[in-house]
Each structure stands twice: as C-alpha cells, then as structure tokens.
Motif scaffolding. Structure first.
Motif, short mmCIF file in Angstrom:
data_model
loop_
_atom_site.label_atom_id
_atom_site.label_comp_id
_atom_site.label_asym_id
_atom_site.label_seq_id
_atom_site.Cartn_x
_atom_site.Cartn_y
_atom_site.Cartn_z
N LEU A 102 0.86 -1.18 0.00
CA LEU A 102 0.00 0.00 0.00
C LEU A 102 0.90 1.23 0.00
CD1 LEU A 102 -1.23 -2.12 2.52
CD2 LEU A 102 -3.17 -0.93 1.55
N VAL A 103 0.64 2.16 -0.90
CA VAL A 103 1.47 3.36 -1.02
C VAL A 103 0.60 4.58 -0.82
CG1 VAL A 103 3.09 4.62 -2.47
CG2 VAL A 103 2.96 2.13 -2.66
N HIS A 104 1.01 5.45 0.08
CA HIS A 104 0.25 6.66 0.39
C HIS A 104 0.74 7.83 -0.45
CE1 HIS A 104 -1.22 9.83 3.34
NE2 HIS A 104 -2.30 9.14 2.99
N ASP A 105 -0.09 8.84 -0.58
CA ASP A 105 0.26 10.11 -1.22
C ASP A 105 0.50 10.00 -2.72
OD1 ASP A 105 0.18 11.69 1.19
OD2 ASP A 105 2.01 10.64 1.77
N CYS A 106 -0.32 9.23 -3.41
CA CYS A 106 -0.16 9.04 -4.85
C CYS A 106 -1.17 9.81 -5.68
CB CYS A 106 -0.28 7.56 -5.20
SG CYS A 106 1.08 6.61 -4.57
N LEU A 107 -2.10 10.47 -5.05
CA LEU A 107 -3.12 11.20 -5.79
C LEU A 107 -3.18 12.67 -5.37
CD1 LEU A 107 -6.05 8.62 -5.78
CD2 LEU A 107 -4.63 9.27 -7.70
N PRO A 108 -2.18 13.45 -5.76
CA PRO A 108 -2.26 14.87 -5.43
C PRO A 108 -3.43 15.51 -6.16
CG PRO A 108 -0.44 14.45 -6.93
CD PRO A 108 -1.01 13.11 -6.55
N ARG A 109 -4.14 16.39 -5.46
CA ARG A 109 -5.31 17.03 -6.06
C ARG A 109 -4.99 18.36 -6.72
NH1 ARG A 109 -8.37 16.02 -0.62
NH2 ARG A 109 -6.59 17.29 -0.14
N ARG A 110 -3.92 18.99 -6.26
CA ARG A 110 -3.52 20.29 -6.80
C ARG A 110 -2.04 20.29 -7.13
NH1 ARG A 110 -7.26 20.84 -3.21
NH2 ARG A 110 -6.26 21.28 -1.24
N LYS A 111 -1.65 21.23 -7.96
CA LYS A 111 -0.25 21.30 -8.38
C LYS A 111 0.69 21.46 -7.20
CE LYS A 111 2.86 23.61 -11.52
NZ LYS A 111 3.05 24.60 -12.56
N ASN A 112 0.34 22.30 -6.22
CA ASN A 112 1.24 22.52 -5.09
C ASN A 112 1.38 21.29 -4.18
OD1 ASN A 112 -1.37 22.81 -4.02
ND2 ASN A 112 -0.64 24.16 -2.40
N GLU A 113 0.49 20.32 -4.31
CA GLU A 113 0.59 19.10 -3.52
C GLU A 113 1.60 18.11 -4.11
OE1 GLU A 113 -4.00 19.19 -1.91
OE2 GLU A 113 -3.32 17.46 -3.04
N GLN A 114 2.04 18.33 -5.36
CA GLN A 114 2.96 17.40 -6.01
C GLN A 114 4.32 18.02 -6.29
OE1 GLN A 114 1.92 16.31 -10.08
NE2 GLN A 114 0.24 17.78 -9.97
N LEU A 115 4.67 19.03 -5.53
CA LEU A 115 5.96 19.69 -5.69
C LEU A 115 7.09 18.76 -5.24
CD1 LEU A 115 5.07 23.18 -4.17
CD2 LEU A 115 5.19 22.57 -6.59
N SER A 116 8.26 18.95 -5.83
CA SER A 116 9.44 18.22 -5.36
C SER A 116 9.79 18.76 -3.97
CB SER A 116 10.61 18.43 -6.31
OG SER A 116 11.05 19.78 -6.23
N VAL A 117 10.71 18.10 -3.30
CA VAL A 117 11.11 18.53 -1.97
C VAL A 117 11.64 19.96 -2.00
CG1 VAL A 117 12.72 18.11 -0.07
CG2 VAL A 117 11.62 16.20 -1.21
N ASP A 118 12.53 20.24 -2.93
CA ASP A 118 13.11 21.58 -3.02
C ASP A 118 12.05 22.64 -3.28
OD1 ASP A 118 15.63 20.49 -2.61
OD2 ASP A 118 16.03 20.27 -4.74
N GLU A 119 11.11 22.35 -4.18
CA GLU A 119 10.03 23.31 -4.47
C GLU A 119 9.14 23.49 -3.25
OE1 GLU A 119 9.26 22.43 -9.20
OE2 GLU A 119 8.50 21.02 -7.70
N PHE A 120 8.86 22.41 -2.55
CA PHE A 120 8.00 22.49 -1.37
C PHE A 120 8.62 23.36 -0.29
CE2 PHE A 120 6.73 20.82 2.82
CZ PHE A 120 5.38 21.06 2.75
N VAL A 121 9.92 23.21 -0.07
CA VAL A 121 10.61 24.00 0.95
C VAL A 121 10.48 25.49 0.63
CG1 VAL A 121 12.89 24.57 1.89
CG2 VAL A 121 12.19 22.18 1.66
N VAL A 122 10.65 25.86 -0.63
CA VAL A 122 10.53 27.27 -1.03
C VAL A 122 9.12 27.78 -0.78
CG1 VAL A 122 10.57 28.85 -2.99
CG2 VAL A 122 12.40 27.16 -2.71
#
Length: 158
Positions: A102-122
């Motif tokens: 079972l794998v969690h977090d595979c269906l992001p609903r918005r663009k900001n939910e699927q950012l890479s780690v570096d993008e998310f930190v910014v």
C-alpha cells in the motif's frame, strides 16, 4: 502473467489488513495515526524520527531485515520519487504470496501538492500555513515502475 499487487492512496489501511493478515510493516510512521490502529499480531514500523517500533530509515530497515516477509506493507515515508521507488521495490521483494503493498500520497489534487522537496521547501517558507497537504512526487515513482519495469503491475486507487 499474474499482476503484481499494489494499492495506492488507501484512506483506511486497517480495511486492507483483514483476518488473513498476520504481519504488517509500515515505512514512515510519523505520529502513529495508521500504525496504532492496525489490528495485526506482528507489526513493525520504521521511522527515523518518531512513531513505529524502530528508529531507522527504510533503506536501513530493508538492509538489516533481508529475508523477512510480510502480508501487508504500507509505504508512507519520504515523499520523494527515487526513495519511494526503492521502497516499493524493496517492499515487493519482502512481500508474502498474496500480500499487498500500500502506497500513500499518490493522488495529489492540486499542483502545489505534487511539488518536489526543493520546491515544497521554497513554497512553505513563503507560506508556512499553505503547505499542509503535500504528496511530493510519489506518483511519479508508481508511474515509472509501471511504464518501465512492471507493465503488469496492478494499480488500484482507493
């Protein structure tokens, strides 16, 4: 060829751990929200910071527990494509016959939910309250495995 078992975005992992499940592994336990409620006789949770039963990364867990098998493995660790790719491959190798990954977090609903780690930190530094839901690029790992390695991978979005 029989499809390989993989379930994504499970809202209630407990539902997938029925009576036939005797062993459970959770990668990335965090605050025990899922781990605590899984009614399985033998369960192990690995997290380097908190939660679960072992303080270690998923790579450390799979390296030190080689040969052990589980009925259900829940991958909810780092939200980075390449780490999730390794976690899924290691989980499939550690799976009992008729087991499920079972794998969690595979269906992001918005663009900001699927950012890479570096993008998310910014983004999070600019808007501390705006980054509550974040899936990372986990979905890319699943898609990549399905397209490049296991075209018969059975993927169910629940």
């Amino acid at each position: 060829m029989k499809p390989l078992p993989l379930i994504l975005k499970v809202r209630d992992v407990r539902r997938e751990c029925g009576l036939e499940t005797t062993s459970y592994l959770e990668i990335g336990c965090g605050q025990h929200h899922t781990f605590r409620g899984v009614p399985v006789p033998h369960k192990v949770g690995g997290d380097p910071r908190r939660g679960g039963t072992l303080r270690m990364t998923s790579d450390q867990f799979f390296a030190s527990h080689e040969g052990e098998r589980c009925d259900r493995i829940f991958v909810d660790g780092l939200h980075e494509r390449y780490q999730v790719d390794r976690d899924i491959k290691n989980a499939l190798a550690a799976l009992n016959p008729r087991g499920l990954v079972l794998v969690h977090d595979c269906l992001p609903r918005r663009k900001n939910e699927q950012l890479s780690v570096d993008e998310f930190v910014v983004v999070y530094q600019r808007q501390p309250s705006g980054g509550k839901t974040w899936c990372g690029d986990v979905w890319k790992a699943v898609l990549g495995l399905r397209l490049a390695i296991w075209p018969n991978l059975c993927v169910l979005y629940v």
